[in-house]
Write an enzyme that holds these catalytic residues in place. Sequence first.
Site, PDB file in Angstrom:
ATOM      1  N   HIS A   1      27.659  75.300 -21.870  1.00  0.00           N
ATOM      2  CA  HIS A   1      28.088  73.946 -22.237  1.00  0.00           C
ATOM      3  C   HIS A   1      28.878  73.343 -21.073  1.00  0.00           C
ATOM      4  CE1 HIS A   1      29.569  70.589 -24.612  1.00  0.00           C
ATOM      5  NE2 HIS A   1      30.793  70.843 -24.129  1.00  0.00           N
TER       6      HIS A   1
ATOM      7  N   GLY B   1      -9.616  59.261 -13.281  1.00  0.00           N
ATOM      8  CA  GLY B   1     -10.165  60.582 -13.551  1.00  0.00           C
ATOM      9  C   GLY B   1     -10.824  61.204 -12.337  1.00  0.00           C
TER      10      GLY B   1
ATOM     11  N   ASP C   1     -10.489  73.503 -10.240  1.00  0.00           N
ATOM     12  CA  ASP C   1     -10.703  72.152 -10.747  1.00  0.00           C
ATOM     13  C   ASP C   1     -12.162  71.850 -11.053  1.00  0.00           C
ATOM     14  OD1 ASP C   1      -8.026  71.928 -10.305  1.00  0.00           O
ATOM     15  OD2 ASP C   1      -8.136  70.278  -8.872  1.00  0.00           O
TER      16      ASP C   1
ATOM     17  N   SER D   1     -12.821  69.107  -7.145  1.00  0.00           N
ATOM     18  CA  SER D   1     -13.265  67.851  -7.747  1.00  0.00           C
ATOM     19  C   SER D   1     -12.916  66.698  -6.821  1.00  0.00           C
ATOM     20  CB  SER D   1     -12.602  67.651  -9.121  1.00  0.00           C
ATOM     21  OG  SER D   1     -11.184  67.535  -8.972  1.00  0.00           O
TER      22      SER D   1
END
Length: 486
Positions: free
Chosen positions: A453, A272, A314, A147
Site C-alpha cells: 500500500h 488489418g 503471424d 503477414s
Amino acid sequence: MAEREVDIAILGAGSAGLSAFRAASRHTDSVALIDPGPLGTTCARVGCMPSKLLIAAAEAAHAVHEAPLFGVHPGPLRIDGREVMARVRSERDRFVGFVLDDIAAIEARHRIEGRARFTGPQRLRVDLNDGGTLDLHARRVVIATGSHPALPAEWRAALGERLIVNDDVFDWQDLPASIAVVGAGTIGLELAQALHRLGVRVRLLGRGTKVGPLSDPELQALGATVFEAALPLQREAAVTSVEREGGGVRVRWHTPQGEHEESFDLLLAATGRTPNIEALAPAAAGLTLDEHGVPAFDPHTLQIGRGPVFIAGDVNVDRPLLHEAADEGLIAGDSAGRSLTAGLDALPPQPRRTPLAIVFSDPQIALAGLSHRQLCAAGTRFGTGRVSFANQGRSRVIARNVGALHVYGELGTRRLLGAELLGPAAEHLAHLLAWSIQRGETVDAALAQPFYHPVIEEGLRTALRELRKALDARATQPCEGCEPGE
C-alpha cells in the site's frame, strides 16, 4: 539451375522463423533458413519496438501538458518532429542490428537469400537474390512468412504515396501536419493517440462500435467513452471515398450522425493484416486455404493436417504477437524435427502459454487468459469481479484514475480463467493475472498473495475480492448474463 536436399526448410527469418531454426537444429544439422529480406523481424523493424519509441515521445509530451494538474508549470511545449523521428529511427535501427547480428551468426551454409514457392508437397523453387534459381527438396517445411498490411486496392490507386501503413511511419524524417487513421484496432489506436499527443491533427475512424480488442460489453462501452474524450475519434465510420487533393487527401465517410469529409496530408490504413502465403503457391503442396487464407493446422504441433508442412507465427493469424510467434516457431521447429524420426502421424501436443495481449494506449488495454467473448462462446459458468480505477488510491495520486478491471473465475472450481482491463499499469497487472491463470490458481490463492500500500495492484485485490463474493453468491447459478456464442 542448382539443386539441393535438406531435412527441414524454414520459410521466413522473422521471430517465428528464427525460433523454428533453433528448435529444428537440435534434431538435425540439415536445415535451410530461406528469406528474401530485408531482414530484422517485423517487431524490431516496423512493429512493436519503433511504435513504442513513438509512444514514449508522445507520453513525454503529454506529461508536460498534464504537469499543471500537480501545480507544476513548465514553459511552452515545443515538439520538434525531426528530433522525435530521428530518435525513433536511431533506436529502431539499434534493435534491428541485434537481430541482424543473430542472423549473421548462423552459418552461411544454412542461409538462403531468396523467395521460395512450392512446386510439390516437399519441393520448393527459390528465386535467389543474386538472380539464380535453386530447386530444393525438403523432407519437412516450416512456413513462417509473416503477414502484411491489408490495403483496399482502390485506395492505393486513388492516393498513391499519400496512402500509408504503419510500416511507413517509422521511416518518416518529420511528423506530418495532419493524418487520417482508418481502423480503431490496436495499431490504429496506438498510432493515432501517439501522433495526436505529438501535435499532429488526427482523425481516427473506426468501422465498428468498439475501440481496441476488449470484448466485455461493459468495458467496450467504457473504452469508447474514454477514447472519444482523449482524441478525435469517430466510431461506426464507413469510408465512402478517398481522393487526392493537391498535396494531400480528401476523405469522406458516413456515420449514423450523417456524412462527413475532411482533408489531411496522409491517410494511414490500419485495416488489418493478410498472411503471406498466396505467393508460396500453397496449392502445389496440396494445401487448402480457408476463408482467412490459412490452411487448417493443429495449434499444439503447428502441423498442417498430417502432412510434412508446419505453419508458425503471424502467417497463421492465430495469435499475431511477437512472444506467440517465437513460441510457435519453437513448437513448429521441434515438431518438424521430431517427425523426421517419429513420423508424421502421432506428434505429441506441446503446451501453449496463457494468452496475453497488451495495447500501449493511454489508458492501456490488456487481456489475460480467456476473454469474456471466449467464455460466453464456450458456455462457461463464470463469475466476474470488477473494480473501477476512478477512485483507486494510487491511481488518483498519480492522476491516472481512468478505466476498470474485470477478472473472471469459474463457478465450482473457483479457478481464475481470464481478465480484461482498461487502465493504468495494465501491462503489469495483466502479467500478474496471466501468471496466476497459467499456474491454475484459484481466486482464494491469488488473494493470499501480498499486496503493498499504496499501489495500483490494490485495485486488482479489490476485483479479486468482488470475484470471490460473486462466486460465493452464485455457486449454483448459470453463466453470468450470456449464452453460448454471445
